[in-house]
Design a protein around this motif. Structure first.
Motif, PDB file in Angstrom:
ATOM      1  N   ILE A 205       0.878  -1.192  -0.054  1.00  0.00           N
ATOM      2  CA  ILE A 205      -0.066   0.102  -0.106  1.00  0.00           C
ATOM      3  C   ILE A 205       0.930   1.337  -0.141  1.00  0.00           C
ATOM      4  N   TYR A 206       1.800   1.382   0.939  1.00  0.00           N
ATOM      5  CA  TYR A 206       2.505   2.390   0.924  1.00  0.00           C
ATOM      6  C   TYR A 206       3.518   2.599  -0.203  1.00  0.00           C
ATOM      7  N   LYS A 207       4.279   1.385  -0.483  1.00  0.00           N
ATOM      8  CA  LYS A 207       5.055   1.514  -1.585  1.00  0.00           C
ATOM      9  C   LYS A 207       4.474   2.048  -2.957  1.00  0.00           C
ATOM     10  N   THR A 208       2.808   1.790  -3.200  1.00  0.00           N
ATOM     11  CA  THR A 208       2.168   2.435  -4.176  1.00  0.00           C
ATOM     12  C   THR A 208       2.029   3.594  -4.057  1.00  0.00           C
ATOM     13  N   LEU A 209       1.584   4.118  -3.006  1.00  0.00           N
ATOM     14  CA  LEU A 209       1.434   5.717  -2.620  1.00  0.00           C
ATOM     15  C   LEU A 209       2.690   6.246  -2.939  1.00  0.00           C
ATOM     16  N   ASN A 210       3.815   5.867  -2.607  1.00  0.00           N
ATOM     17  CA  ASN A 210       5.243   6.558  -2.958  1.00  0.00           C
ATOM     18  C   ASN A 210       5.218   6.602  -4.373  1.00  0.00           C
ATOM     19  N   VAL A 211       5.161   5.790  -5.289  1.00  0.00           N
ATOM     20  CA  VAL A 211       5.083   5.794  -6.646  1.00  0.00           C
ATOM     21  C   VAL A 211       4.266   6.634  -7.466  1.00  0.00           C
ATOM     22  N   ALA A 212       2.841   6.548  -6.689  1.00  0.00           N
ATOM     23  CA  ALA A 212       1.980   7.723  -7.092  1.00  0.00           C
ATOM     24  C   ALA A 212       2.334   9.066  -6.753  1.00  0.00           C
ATOM     25  N   LYS A 213       3.065   9.339  -5.653  1.00  0.00           N
ATOM     26  CA  LYS A 213       3.681  10.787  -5.417  1.00  0.00           C
ATOM     27  C   LYS A 213       4.327  11.103  -6.767  1.00  0.00           C
ATOM     28  N   GLU A 214       5.473  10.411  -6.954  1.00  0.00           N
ATOM     29  CA  GLU A 214       6.306  10.606  -8.052  1.00  0.00           C
ATOM     30  C   GLU A 214       5.531  10.819  -9.526  1.00  0.00           C
ATOM     31  N   LYS A 215       4.643   9.971  -9.704  1.00  0.00           N
ATOM     32  CA  LYS A 215       4.148  10.039 -11.071  1.00  0.00           C
ATOM     33  C   LYS A 215       3.135  11.584 -10.840  1.00  0.00           C
TER      34      LYS A 215
END
Length: 283
Positions: A205-215
């Motif tokens: 969940i958190y890993k996905t949030l971090n990539v979403a932030k980059e995108k």
């Protein structure tokens, strides 16, 4: 450590503190305490003479009665954790349902200027009426100078600020950063109920949030949302309930990004029958 089970006795102690001009911090909890709660309490101890920690599983904020029945109740171990933090600066208020509600276990209806209709409000009917009811009653009983809430429940934090503003309550609301496990999973009392394979999967969940932030820097909100939805669609164990990018002030879902606004990504995920929420600042 003083432990109070009824508001009458707690009121007497609070009055004693007020007379002696002691400042009171307050951390309301539903128990099953963890290091995330500890971080709120430690912040409270830095800023106040005494911190009151309430331990109360509030029935009026559960739209799912099965979830209410399964919610962990661990007062003895909670007290042990609190004693490790401080035996002298912490007061525990662990009331019964009757002490809080009497014979009328019912939520009051609140308006939070629309904040209650977004995200969690769409999926958990009546939840924020229950939250407002218990927080307002606890504020009236404890009479704190400051109250501490984690940003993991960011929508709840904003709603409580609105509650205090609209009801002119003399308490400062202090938001505190999300406390995470070493693998990134946001600390939650529900984590203790995760089966091993779901606990292992949950940091996704958190890993996905971090990539979403980059995108989010180079893509539209809709494209980032679609990307997150695709990641969870491919996951074997975790089921996405929602991912929403919202304006932090209104909590309304963003339609078109503006450089003048601040956004967060909000997520709710089912790990088996355990519902986990998280969020991240995007800009």
């Amino acid at each position: 450590m003083n432990i109070y089970h009824n508001k009458k006795d707690l009121n007497s102690y609070v009055e004693h503190l007020k007379v002696n001009k002691k400042s009171i911090g307050f951390v309301p909890t539903m128990g099953a305490l963890h290091l995330g709660h500890a971080s709120l309490i430690e912040k409270g101890m830095q800023q106040n003479d005494i911190v009151v920690v309430s331990v109360f599983v509030n029935p009026t904020q559960f739209d799912n009665q099965d979830d209410l029945l399964k919610y962990p109740r661990t007062l003895d171990s909670d007290v042990e954790l609190l004693q490790e933090i401080s035996k002298h600066k912490i007061i525990v208020y662990a009331p019964t349902v009757k002490d809080i509600y009497g014979d009328n276990v019912k939520a009051t209806s609140f308006s939070y200027d629309g904040l209650e209709h977004e995200m969690e409000g769409r999926f958990r009917d009546g939840h924020f009426d229950g939250v407002g009811t218990i927080v307002k009653r606890l504020f009236e009983i404890v009479r704190p100078d400051r109250a501490y809430f984690g940003e993991k429940d960011f929508q709840q934090l904003m709603i409580i600020k609105k509650l205090v503003e609209k009801h002119h309550m003399p308490v400062k609301i202090v938001g505190c950063k999300i406390h995470r496990a070493n693998d990134g999973l946001a600390m939650s009392s529900r984590n203790s109920r995760l089966k091993p394979e779901y606990r292992k999967a949950a940091p996704f969940i958190y890993k996905t949030l971090n990539v979403a932030k980059e995108k989010f820097g180079a893509n539209s909100a809709n494209k980032v949302t679609e990307w997150v939805e695709k990641q969870f669609a491919k996951h074997d164990l975790l089921e996405l309930e929602y991912f929403i990018i919202a304006d932090v002030n209104t909590l309304k879902t963003v339609k078109r990004k503006s450089n003048k606004k601040t956004y967060r990504g909000f997520i709710a995920v089912y790990a088996d029958d355990i519902r986990l929420i998280d969020n991240i600042a995007l800009n």
